[in-house]
Design a protein around this motif. Structure first.
Motif, PDB file in Angstrom:
ATOM      1  N   SER A  92       0.811  -1.221   0.000  1.00  0.00           N
ATOM      2  CA  SER A  92       0.000   0.000   0.000  1.00  0.00           C
ATOM      3  C   SER A  92       0.843   1.270   0.000  1.00  0.00           C
ATOM      4  O   SER A  92       0.319   2.367  -0.181  1.00  0.00           O
ATOM      5  N   GLN A 110       3.892   3.864  -1.382  1.00  0.00           N
ATOM      6  CA  GLN A 110       4.643   4.268  -2.563  1.00  0.00           C
ATOM      7  C   GLN A 110       6.123   4.206  -2.228  1.00  0.00           C
ATOM      8  O   GLN A 110       6.520   4.519  -1.108  1.00  0.00           O
ATOM      9  N   GLN A 159       3.375   7.698   1.748  1.00  0.00           N
ATOM     10  CA  GLN A 159       1.971   7.339   1.630  1.00  0.00           C
ATOM     11  C   GLN A 159       1.361   7.960   0.375  1.00  0.00           C
ATOM     12  O   GLN A 159       1.756   9.048  -0.052  1.00  0.00           O
ATOM     13  N   ASP A 160       0.375   7.298  -0.189  1.00  0.00           N
ATOM     14  CA  ASP A 160      -0.245   7.745  -1.430  1.00  0.00           C
ATOM     15  C   ASP A 160      -0.888   9.124  -1.285  1.00  0.00           C
ATOM     16  O   ASP A 160      -0.877   9.928  -2.218  1.00  0.00           O
ATOM     17  N   GLN A 167       0.566  12.763  -2.406  1.00  0.00           N
ATOM     18  CA  GLN A 167       0.579  13.366  -3.741  1.00  0.00           C
ATOM     19  C   GLN A 167      -0.088  14.740  -3.749  1.00  0.00           C
ATOM     20  O   GLN A 167       0.158  15.550  -4.648  1.00  0.00           O
TER      21      GLN A 167
END
Length: 312
Positions: free
Chosen positions: A161, A163, A280-281, A284
């Motif tokens: 999960s 990046q 963590q995603d 972004q």
């Protein structure tokens, strides 16, 4: 519907998230740096808003109501996203950012990489500071919940999960006392396996480092003289002993030569270590974190282009 989110104070979600995890008003108060009465008040307000008990005491611990169990699967991701949202700013140059970034990393990474990054930031982005957090189960949980910005670790520290991208690589040498039998007669596999070893254990997962995991995969049955929660102090357990430590090349370069130690190639080929930059995603949407990440990757690229050397 209006613009009041049904009058929900979003800070209540932070309290509910912590209460679900700790199952204790006392522990939640410690985690959130609040008084117990403030936590109890937050729970009371959340109960009033949702018209449900959410959590109740069953003996010494708190248990969720059916509705509380339902939102327990929703609230953690919402809190992580809200933390990311609170850090977002309009696009700015790295040089103008004033922020502390937290990085979960070993003392080895702190010595060979983060020290270089800190030096560069002092010149190009003096408003940025680094807070380095050592590995622990608690710190790993903080990262998973978005309370820590970046994690730097090897492949076995990754989760699907998260990046990630490779940051830099390193190889290994064996460090021996110059008067040891293995140093005088040469280090072969037999002498390596017979010698006592100094190893690391960070008490996260199986606790083993890249090297110790590889030893286990090869079926090496080594005797342990000492297990330490630090890479940097490994050489200090070698002088005057038959002990061996297998240490990163870049770390040895940082430590420098010592008259009482010798550094030799291992009697086998250890696969190189790759350290990854992990995030963590939700990051972004955090423009400052994205710029910081780009700066970290640039330093990692320069490190990859510099081959470590060590002369004992």
């Amino acid at each position: 519907m209006g613009m009041h989110l049904e009058k929900l104070d979003l800070n209540l979600l932070v309290a509910i998230d912590a209460l679900h995890r700790t199952q204790s008003v006392t522990e939640t108060a410690k985690e959130l740096n609040l008084t117990q009465s403030a936590v109890s008040s937050a729970l009371k307000r959340a109960r009033a808003h949702f018209d449900d008990e959410i959590l109740y005491y069953d003996g010494q611990k708190m248990c969720p109501s059916p509705f509380g169990l339902t939102i327990a699967g929703i609230v953690p991701d919402m809190v992580t996203s809200l933390r990311a949202l609170s850090r977002m700013r309009a696009v700015a140059e790295l040089s103008s950012i004033k922020r502390q970034f937290t990085v979960l990393a070993s003392d080895y990474v702190s010595a060979v990489y983060l020290s270089v990054l800190s030096k560069e930031l002092s010149a190009i982005a003096p408003g940025i500071s680094l807070a380095v957090v050592p590995f622990s189960e608690e710190a790993s949980d903080w990262f998973a919940r978005g309370k820590i910005d970046f994690l730097i670790g090897p492949a076995f520290a990754l989760q699907d999960s998260f990046q990630r991208t490779p940051l830099f690589e390193d190889g290994f040498k064996c460090v021996l006392c110059k008067d040891s039998l293995a140093a005088r007669n040469g280090l072969n596999l037999e002498r390596f396996l017979e010698a006592p070893h100094i190893v690391t254990n960070f008490f996260v997962g199986n606790g083993k480092s890249h090297v110790e995991n590889w030893f286990a995969e090869q079926g090496f049955d080594i005797s342990i003289a000492a297990t330490l929660p630090s890479f940097v102090v490994l050489p200090h357990y070698i002088a005057g002993t038959p002990n061996i430590a297998t240490i990163h090349n870049r770390l040895l370069q940082q430590i420098g030569p010592r008259d009482d130690l010798v550094v030799v190639d291992p009697p086998f080929v250890v696969p190189p270590l790759t350290e990854f930059l992990i995030w963590q995603d939700h990051q972004q949407y955090d423009t400052e974190a994205v710029q910081m990440r780009d700066a970290m990757l640039a330093v990692g690229q320069r490190l990859r282009n510099t081959k470590p050397s060590y002369h004992s």
